[in-house]
Write an enzyme that holds these catalytic residues in place. Structure first.
Site, PDB file in Angstrom:
ATOM      1  N   ASP A 144      -1.763   7.272   4.729  1.00  0.00           N
ATOM      2  CA  ASP A 144      -1.780   5.806   4.636  1.00  0.00           C
ATOM      3  C   ASP A 144      -2.564   5.341   3.412  1.00  0.00           C
ATOM      4  O   ASP A 144      -3.380   6.069   2.847  1.00  0.00           O
ATOM      5  CB  ASP A 144      -2.405   5.247   5.912  1.00  0.00           C
ATOM      6  N   GLU A 172       7.040   4.140   5.207  1.00  0.00           N
ATOM      7  CA  GLU A 172       6.865   2.750   5.630  1.00  0.00           C
ATOM      8  C   GLU A 172       7.506   1.858   4.561  1.00  0.00           C
ATOM      9  O   GLU A 172       8.716   1.739   4.523  1.00  0.00           O
ATOM     10  CB  GLU A 172       5.387   2.409   5.825  1.00  0.00           C
ATOM     11  N   GLU A 223       3.957  -3.909  12.738  1.00  0.00           N
ATOM     12  CA  GLU A 223       2.520  -4.157  12.665  1.00  0.00           C
ATOM     13  C   GLU A 223       2.226  -5.580  12.202  1.00  0.00           C
ATOM     14  O   GLU A 223       1.195  -6.152  12.555  1.00  0.00           O
ATOM     15  CB  GLU A 223       1.865  -3.151  11.732  1.00  0.00           C
TER      16      GLU A 223
END
Length: 663
Positions: free
Chosen positions: A413, A462, A468
């Site tokens: 991430d 992503e 989210e």
């Protein structure tokens, strides 16, 4: 992959005398519908014609080095004209393999460089290459896009803010729809972008084979003309670590974009051209133009569904322990995954202390070896979250440790940039994790550029405005419109880790952002449809085990819809920004999902895509009150043949999903 040269083309080369010597070349697609016209002289330009229309006017290209510009006063010293067919194996993709045919023109220029152009039935692409002895500094790249009309554009802009480093952000935003002339003058857009040329024809700008080079962004062209141009992040000059995750961020940039080897290929710049919106989500040019598999055997790579804790905030209830980042909670998630045949559990942020930036040190509350053993005993593998630079700084040691422990892969991430050093980091991580048979789910990451072909252990990305965002976005961020826009544009680049599966669902009037007990915009069946509509080899179940057990009927349906072993993908119906209906086949079984924006609509499903025989259908569709109570749905069972038709109503923000299994 098999590449078969078919024949040498006879291309049209016209010598013209105007403002110096200039040569023009014409390159046609195999079906002759697409034509690329290249002009070489004082500068290199290309234009694109589709059938009887010019879609792109003459647009200059070049590479600006410290001492000269490749493309200025260009002179061809050799041209090579070829035609090819490639049979491409594509593990964990929307199809297991596919074939592309294309015509190619390789123009080698005086000065140890050249440009390769390709014309496919599905679009065109070009790339520069150099054959110099010494390394070079690339100050900039020239790529302008001059349109004959003021097309409608679909662009996702940087979220960094005009006073910040616009090139540093998570590559997550909804699409702004405007004409080219109305494009934001003080912001940049990240790829892909789409241009609506009218009469259903669309052009989508993408890139592929991005290695050791910054990714392309788009900004408004000069003046009032119908033009856009490329821009690139400058090379990082200084980076610093920032809390709370020990992330490295660029604090100073150089005045050039790349340091490059003298002999290399530069990224492919792609214009995908589609005649129908339903062709867009299944365009394969980004994958086809990427470098082939470098890791060899892929049989060890495992994909599937994931029980995930971060979105639902470890939100289980009715248990005899305190929920959180501890052994009891993760064993509970593992138990839930095992009960439902879910292949993975993610340990997201918190299993190591993110502020310290040391992923080799697990927090005292967790015994990771025991969790791995517990999961293995129940047929569930673990995936570990980490930050890009944290993994990179401990790369081989972390890969060796966690591979030996039995970890399946990493969810990496917060890269949040795609300058040259960021792209190099991504490739370095992909290569090392493949060496230790670890998979990658890339978050806070730039758009896909074909890395999943080169390194098939990259199983998802992503770079999507996913679920989210519902934890903090108001209803003004129109997720329903995005959900029927993104599959047409973003999925052309590659798969998406959107993280669907919300069991708290809200009509437009009821939606509100709630961080700890989040909900989705739109209906329950819209959420179910995402498991079919999305290309997603690794798919999260974003909500918590407690609510999934209460909604077991929907849970069973979600885990029963395959996201691996896909043999065929079709878009049966749809229109960009309005609705989409997708069908995927595994063996003789089909799975169909449809979703709409906030506009209710009826679709008539034609089952002519089925083979012979009778098929049993399980359908989840919006209930009659789903426009008011978004969790309202109806489950139906019936049988069909290839001659059957079925009318299905979709509520505002609604959807449907079905399994179609041969009797």
């Amino acid at each position: 992959m098999k590449m078969k040269p078919l024949f040498i083309l006879s291309l049209c080369c016209l010598c013209l005398q105007a403002f110096g010597e200039e040569y023009t070349y014409r390159l046609a697609s195999p079906d002759k519908n697409l034509e690329v016209n290249i002009s070489v002289g004082q500068k290199i330009t290309y234009s694109v014609r589709h059938k009887d229309r010019v879609l792109l006017n003459a647009s200059p290209i070049g590479l600006v080095f410290l001492d000269r510009t490749l493309g200025a006063d260009a002179k061809v010293i050799r041209k090579k004209e070829s035609s090819f067919t490639e049979d491409i194996q594509s593990p964990h993709y929307r199809v297991p393999s596919f074939t592309v045919t294309y015509n190619e023109l390789d123009l080698k220029m005086k000065g140890n460089y050249g440009v390769v152009f390709r014309a496919y039935n599905e679009g065109m692409a070009y790339r520069f290459y150099t054959t110099m002895k010494d390394s070079v500094i690339v100050e900039d790249e020239i790529a302008s896009f001059n349109f004959p009309e003021n097309y409608t554009s679909y662009m996702a802009y940087s979220t960094a803010g005009v006073k910040s480093d616009q090139y540093a952000m998570a590559f997550q935003n909804t699409y702004t729809v405007s004409t080219v002339k109305e494009a934001e003058a003080d912001n940049i857009a990240f790829l892909p972008i789409t241009l609506d040329c009218g009469d259903e024809v669309k052009m989508t700008l993408l890139e592929s084979d991005l290695e050791s080079y910054p990714g392309m962004f788009i900004e408004k062209g000069n003046g009032e003309s119908c033009s856009l141009k490329a821009t690139f992040a400058r090379y990082p000059k200084a980076l610093e670590r920032f809390p709370p995750r020990a992330m490295t961020k660029v604090v100073e940039r150089s005045d050039y974009i790349a340091k490059a080897a003298g002999k290399r290929n530069y990224p492919w710049r792609i214009w995908a051209v589609t005649e129908k919106d339903t062709e867009m989500p299944v365009n394969n040019l980004v994958y086809a133009l990427a470098s082939p598999n470098r890791i060899g055997d892929c049989s060890w790579i495992k994909t599937g569904k994931v029980a995930w804790e971060w979105w639902n905030d470890w939100g289980i209830s009715g248990v005899g322990f305190k929920a959180g980042i501890n052994m009891d909670t993760y064993k509970h998630y593992i138990d839930f995954a095992a009960e439902n045949g879910i292949e993975f559990v993610v340990l997201d942020e918190g299993w190591y202390n993110p502020a310290k930036g040391d992923m080799l040190a697990v927090i005292p509350e967790l015994n990771l070896e025991e969790l791995v053993r517990y999961g293995k005993s129940k047929g569930v593998d673990l995936i570990l979250w980490t930050v890009f630079n944290v993994l990179d700084e401990q790369l081989e040691e972390a890969c060796r440790k966690y591979s030996a422990m039995g970890i399946s892969g990493f969810k990496v991430d917060f890269l949040d940039r795609d300058d040259q050093t960021a792209v190099e980091m991504a490739c370095r991580i992909a290569e090392m994790t493949a060496k230790y048979r670890l998979t990658l789910d890339l978050h806070g990451f730039y758009k896909p550029t074909g890395m999943n072909r080169t390194y098939p252990n990259v199983i998802n990305y992503e770079s999507v405005f996913g679920m989210e965002e519902m934890k903090w976005s108001t209803v003004d961020r129109d997720m329903m419109e995005y959900d029927v826009t993104m599959p047409y544009i973003r999925m052309m680049a590659g798969p998406v880790d959107y993280t669907p599966g919300a069991m708290r669902n809200a009509a437009k009037r009821d939606f509100k952002p709630i961080y700890h007990n989040p909900m989705s915009q739109g209906t329950r069946c819209h959420q179910l449809a995402a498991y079919v509509v999305h290309d997603s080899p690794l798919t999260m179940l974003a909500d918590n085990p407690t609510i999934y057990r209460k909604e077991q009927e929907c849970t069973d349906f979600i885990v029963g819809m395959p996201n691996k072993g896909i043999d065929e993908t079709r878009i049966l119906q749809g229109k960009l920004g309005e609705f989409i209906v997708t069908a995927r086949r595994t063996g003789s079984a089909w799975y169909v999902g449809g979703m709409t924006d906030w506009t209710p609509r009826s679709v008539t499903l034609d089952f002519s895509f089925l083979g012979e025989g009778t098929y049993d259908v399980i359908l989840f569709r919006d209930g009659i009150n789903a426009d008011r109570q978004a969790e309202d749905y109806v489950k139906e069972a019936f049988s069909v043949t290839s001659t059957s038709r079925k009318n299905i109503w979709l509520a505002p923000g609604g959807g449907f999903a079905m399994s179609v299994v041969k009797r």
